[in-house]
Design a protein around this motif. Structure first.
Motif, PDB file in Angstrom:
ATOM      1  N   THR A  24      38.805  71.599  41.829  1.00 40.11           N
ATOM      2  CA  THR A  24      37.247  71.866  42.029  1.00 40.11           C
ATOM      3  C   THR A  24      36.435  70.717  41.712  1.00 40.11           C
ATOM      4  O   THR A  24      36.832  69.877  40.970  1.00 40.11           O
ATOM      5  CB  THR A  24      36.840  72.972  41.084  1.00 40.11           C
ATOM      6  N   GLU A  25      35.272  70.968  42.176  1.00 37.20           N
ATOM      7  CA  GLU A  25      34.218  69.663  42.044  1.00 37.20           C
ATOM      8  C   GLU A  25      32.924  70.263  41.659  1.00 37.20           C
ATOM      9  O   GLU A  25      32.492  71.519  42.130  1.00 37.20           O
ATOM     10  CB  GLU A  25      34.153  68.762  42.936  1.00 37.20           C
ATOM     11  N   ASP A  26      32.352  69.677  40.706  1.00 37.85           N
ATOM     12  CA  ASP A  26      30.736  70.064  40.376  1.00 37.85           C
ATOM     13  C   ASP A  26      29.939  69.533  41.327  1.00 37.85           C
ATOM     14  O   ASP A  26      29.761  68.296  41.157  1.00 37.85           O
ATOM     15  CB  ASP A  26      30.446  69.850  38.868  1.00 37.85           C
ATOM     16  N   LYS A  27      29.013  70.389  42.153  1.00 33.42           N
ATOM     17  CA  LYS A  27      28.011  69.794  43.054  1.00 33.42           C
ATOM     18  C   LYS A  27      26.733  70.074  42.515  1.00 33.42           C
ATOM     19  O   LYS A  27      25.577  70.172  43.228  1.00 33.42           O
ATOM     20  CB  LYS A  27      28.325  70.612  44.425  1.00 33.42           C
ATOM     21  N   ASP A  28      26.525  70.369  41.225  1.00 34.12           N
ATOM     22  CA  ASP A  28      25.130  70.315  40.511  1.00 34.12           C
ATOM     23  C   ASP A  28      24.490  69.235  40.823  1.00 34.12           C
ATOM     24  O   ASP A  28      25.187  68.122  40.984  1.00 34.12           O
ATOM     25  CB  ASP A  28      25.229  70.672  39.063  1.00 34.12           C
ATOM     26  N   ILE A  29      23.110  69.237  41.156  1.00 25.69           N
ATOM     27  CA  ILE A  29      22.494  67.973  41.377  1.00 25.69           C
ATOM     28  C   ILE A  29      21.759  67.408  40.080  1.00 25.69           C
ATOM     29  O   ILE A  29      21.083  68.317  39.216  1.00 25.69           O
ATOM     30  CB  ILE A  29      21.319  68.553  42.149  1.00 25.69           C
ATOM     31  N   TYR A 107      40.568  82.219  31.963  1.00 27.13           N
ATOM     32  CA  TYR A 107      40.808  81.003  32.869  1.00 27.13           C
ATOM     33  C   TYR A 107      39.675  79.985  32.641  1.00 27.13           C
ATOM     34  O   TYR A 107      38.655  80.468  32.600  1.00 27.13           O
ATOM     35  CB  TYR A 107      40.712  81.415  34.397  1.00 27.13           C
ATOM     36  N   ASP A 108      40.325  78.792  32.781  1.00 23.81           N
ATOM     37  CA  ASP A 108      39.291  77.622  32.470  1.00 23.81           C
ATOM     38  C   ASP A 108      39.225  76.843  33.800  1.00 23.81           C
ATOM     39  O   ASP A 108      38.252  76.799  34.384  1.00 23.81           O
ATOM     40  CB  ASP A 108      40.002  76.637  31.353  1.00 23.81           C
ATOM     41  N   ARG A 109      40.111  75.965  33.916  1.00 25.91           N
ATOM     42  CA  ARG A 109      39.920  74.764  35.059  1.00 25.91           C
ATOM     43  C   ARG A 109      41.179  74.882  36.001  1.00 25.91           C
ATOM     44  O   ARG A 109      42.380  75.226  35.881  1.00 25.91           O
ATOM     45  CB  ARG A 109      39.904  73.388  34.601  1.00 25.91           C
ATOM     46  N   SER A 110      41.082  74.473  37.145  1.00 28.74           N
ATOM     47  CA  SER A 110      42.228  74.381  38.195  1.00 28.74           C
ATOM     48  C   SER A 110      42.780  72.988  38.728  1.00 28.74           C
ATOM     49  O   SER A 110      41.779  72.176  38.862  1.00 28.74           O
ATOM     50  CB  SER A 110      41.620  75.259  39.518  1.00 28.74           C
ATOM     51  N   TYR A 111      43.696  72.926  38.887  1.00 28.35           N
ATOM     52  CA  TYR A 111      44.461  71.800  39.365  1.00 28.35           C
ATOM     53  C   TYR A 111      45.272  72.017  40.432  1.00 28.35           C
ATOM     54  O   TYR A 111      46.342  72.805  40.213  1.00 28.35           O
ATOM     55  CB  TYR A 111      44.997  70.835  38.068  1.00 28.35           C
ATOM     56  N   TYR A 112      45.216  71.085  41.473  1.00 29.99           N
ATOM     57  CA  TYR A 112      46.505  71.393  42.471  1.00 29.99           C
ATOM     58  C   TYR A 112      47.633  70.409  41.984  1.00 29.99           C
ATOM     59  O   TYR A 112      47.381  69.460  41.233  1.00 29.99           O
ATOM     60  CB  TYR A 112      45.932  70.615  43.730  1.00 29.99           C
ATOM     61  N   MET A 113      48.863  70.680  42.189  1.00 27.95           N
ATOM     62  CA  MET A 113      49.976  70.153  41.833  1.00 27.95           C
ATOM     63  C   MET A 113      50.787  69.557  43.243  1.00 27.95           C
ATOM     64  O   MET A 113      50.834  70.234  43.801  1.00 27.95           O
ATOM     65  CB  MET A 113      51.118  71.089  41.092  1.00 27.95           C
ATOM     66  N   SER A 114      51.094  68.515  43.272  1.00 25.13           N
ATOM     67  CA  SER A 114      51.696  67.741  44.318  1.00 25.13           C
ATOM     68  C   SER A 114      53.276  67.241  43.637  1.00 25.13           C
ATOM     69  O   SER A 114      53.044  66.694  42.608  1.00 25.13           O
ATOM     70  CB  SER A 114      51.069  66.768  45.013  1.00 25.13           C
ATOM     71  N   PRO A 115      54.221  67.267  44.534  1.00 28.01           N
ATOM     72  CA  PRO A 115      55.598  66.554  44.086  1.00 28.01           C
ATOM     73  C   PRO A 115      55.473  65.145  44.220  1.00 28.01           C
ATOM     74  O   PRO A 115      54.882  64.565  45.252  1.00 28.01           O
ATOM     75  CB  PRO A 115      56.621  67.387  44.990  1.00 28.01           C
ATOM     76  N   LEU A 149      47.156  75.571  27.374  1.00 32.80           N
ATOM     77  CA  LEU A 149      48.109  76.862  27.757  1.00 32.80           C
ATOM     78  C   LEU A 149      47.692  76.888  29.247  1.00 32.80           C
ATOM     79  O   LEU A 149      46.522  76.636  29.786  1.00 32.80           O
ATOM     80  CB  LEU A 149      47.639  78.153  27.131  1.00 32.80           C
ATOM     81  N   ALA A 150      48.759  77.115  30.154  1.00 31.42           N
ATOM     82  CA  ALA A 150      48.387  76.935  31.594  1.00 31.42           C
ATOM     83  C   ALA A 150      49.151  77.795  32.355  1.00 31.42           C
ATOM     84  O   ALA A 150      50.365  78.292  31.984  1.00 31.42           O
ATOM     85  CB  ALA A 150      48.812  75.545  31.917  1.00 31.42           C
ATOM     86  N   VAL A 151      48.764  78.349  33.395  1.00 30.53           N
ATOM     87  CA  VAL A 151      49.192  79.227  34.443  1.00 30.53           C
ATOM     88  C   VAL A 151      49.547  78.178  35.511  1.00 30.53           C
ATOM     89  O   VAL A 151      48.854  77.738  36.125  1.00 30.53           O
ATOM     90  CB  VAL A 151      48.354  80.291  34.694  1.00 30.53           C
ATOM     91  N   ILE A 152      50.970  78.744  36.194  1.00 29.51           N
ATOM     92  CA  ILE A 152      51.310  77.935  37.499  1.00 29.51           C
ATOM     93  C   ILE A 152      51.598  79.039  38.211  1.00 29.51           C
ATOM     94  O   ILE A 152      52.258  79.816  38.185  1.00 29.51           O
ATOM     95  CB  ILE A 152      52.555  77.205  37.074  1.00 29.51           C
ATOM     96  N   ARG A 153      50.976  78.975  39.511  1.00 30.01           N
ATOM     97  CA  ARG A 153      50.812  79.831  40.519  1.00 30.01           C
ATOM     98  C   ARG A 153      50.770  79.397  41.845  1.00 30.01           C
ATOM     99  O   ARG A 153      50.769  78.168  41.898  1.00 30.01           O
ATOM    100  CB  ARG A 153      49.662  81.113  40.336  1.00 30.01           C
ATOM    101  N   ILE A 164      44.206  77.748  30.696  1.00 35.51           N
ATOM    102  CA  ILE A 164      43.621  78.973  30.155  1.00 35.51           C
ATOM    103  C   ILE A 164      43.419  78.975  28.683  1.00 35.51           C
ATOM    104  O   ILE A 164      44.134  78.069  27.941  1.00 35.51           O
ATOM    105  CB  ILE A 164      44.349  80.426  30.502  1.00 35.51           C
ATOM    106  N   HIS A 165      42.470  79.645  28.289  1.00 33.92           N
ATOM    107  CA  HIS A 165      42.179  79.426  26.671  1.00 33.92           C
ATOM    108  C   HIS A 165      43.244  80.287  26.050  1.00 33.92           C
ATOM    109  O   HIS A 165      43.811  81.223  26.500  1.00 33.92           O
ATOM    110  CB  HIS A 165      40.735  80.168  26.524  1.00 33.92           C
ATOM    111  N   TYR A 166      43.544  79.762  24.728  1.00 32.11           N
ATOM    112  CA  TYR A 166      44.146  80.585  23.691  1.00 32.11           C
ATOM    113  C   TYR A 166      43.409  81.733  23.178  1.00 32.11           C
ATOM    114  O   TYR A 166      42.093  81.987  23.383  1.00 32.11           O
ATOM    115  CB  TYR A 166      44.517  79.368  22.482  1.00 32.11           C
ATOM    116  N   PRO A 167      44.284  82.821  22.814  1.00 37.21           N
ATOM    117  CA  PRO A 167      43.495  84.030  22.319  1.00 37.21           C
ATOM    118  C   PRO A 167      42.289  83.844  21.573  1.00 37.21           C
ATOM    119  O   PRO A 167      41.187  84.328  21.252  1.00 37.21           O
ATOM    120  CB  PRO A 167      44.599  84.803  21.876  1.00 37.21           C
ATOM    121  N   ASP A 168      42.575  82.744  20.566  1.00 36.36           N
ATOM    122  CA  ASP A 168      41.594  82.703  19.234  1.00 36.36           C
ATOM    123  C   ASP A 168      40.309  81.682  19.872  1.00 36.36           C
ATOM    124  O   ASP A 168      39.209  81.572  19.028  1.00 36.36           O
ATOM    125  CB  ASP A 168      42.099  81.897  18.042  1.00 36.36           C
TER     126      ASP A 168
END
Length: 276
Positions: A24-29, A107-115, A149-153, A164-168
């Protein structure tokens, strides 16, 4: 697409060399702050709170404030060693879970994974396995000196890593003030609200949602620019070396000029007394 992390991820005995790319990218002016008087950009300097002097980057150290005014200073080399020791480890998927079990608040931030080179087949295997099982992988990774901590989908045809955030790190919902403890609504009110929801229910099409404020702000900026409603920053006057040199030479000449000798005073003529 820029690579912001290189490493490998594994599940069981399967190891996949991968690269991470920001999804993702921040397009805020970004608006600059100017001095209203001369329209020059305002500088923000790092000033020591005690010495009241500007601090250079090489004079800055990291520290943890364990109590008010008390710090544990952490050396740059210590932090760098700790970071490398953890970053160089392969990221291991520790669990597989159903995606719907993870609330979006985590959920926090998203990253594409490439081999990376040689990882195409293992990449395809994990992608297919996640699709068929309808599960997501849970893993740990260190990004920018922070363990995440991360989710791979799977997203479309790409593996995505979602930090993703930790519970605390998620504040307790019970601490939110003024939340009603019970529902005090009538059946008629509830039925009407559900009817309204049903009427507004549609398929999610992200393309139809736009940032209206950003669009309006860009239009305002463009209209002002086209209408020549612009300002220029004042520049700081820098004295010319030539002018300074000429002034110094002239001052030297004036200083070394011989002083004019004072003209001798004429003697007054003797006064003659008149006879009576």
């Amino acid at each position: 697409m820029h690579t912001m992390w290189k490493g490998s991820i594994s599940f069981g005995l399967v190891n996949i060399p991968i690269k991470l790319h920001t999804a993702t990218e921040d397009k805020d002016i970004k608006l600059r702050t100017l001095h209203n008087k001369c329209h020059a950009p305002i500088k923000y300097e790092k000033i020591c709170s005690v010495c009241e002097e500007e601090v250079k980057p090489e004079d800055i150290v990291k520290a943890y404030e364990y109590t008010k005014g008390k710090f544990v200073v952490l050396d740059h080399d210590e932090l760098e060693k700790l970071r490398k020791e953890n970053e160089e480890k392969a990221v291991e998927i520790i669990d597989f879970v159903k995606m719907e079990q993870i609330d979006p608040i985590y959920y926090d931030r998203s990253y594409y994974m490439s081999p990376s080179e040689g990882g195409g087949k293992a990449y395809s295997l994990l992608r297919k396995a996640l699709q068929e099982s309808q599960k997501v992988g849970l893993a740990k990774i260190i990004i920018r000196s922070k363990e995440q901590l991360a989710v791979i989908r799977v997203y479309e045809s790409v593996l995505v890593m979602e930090t993703i955030h930790y519970p605390d790190e998620v504040r307790k919902a019970g601490d939110v003030p003024s939340v009603p403890s019970e529902d005090k609504v009538t059946k008629r009110e509830l039925d009407t609200a559900i009817l309204l929801i049903d009427q507004l229910t549609t398929e999610f099409e992200p393309e139809k949602y736009t940032d209206e404020y950003r669009t309006a702000l860009l239009e305002l900026i463009e209209s002002k620019r086209n209408g020549q409603e612009t300002v220029s920053a004042a520049t700081k006057e820098v004295a010319s070396n030539v002018t300074d040199l000429m002034a110094a030479l002239q001052a030297s000449i004036d200083r070394t000029k011989p002083k004019k000798a004072a003209a001798p005073r004429k003697k007054a003529a003797p006064r003659v007394k008149k006879e009576a």
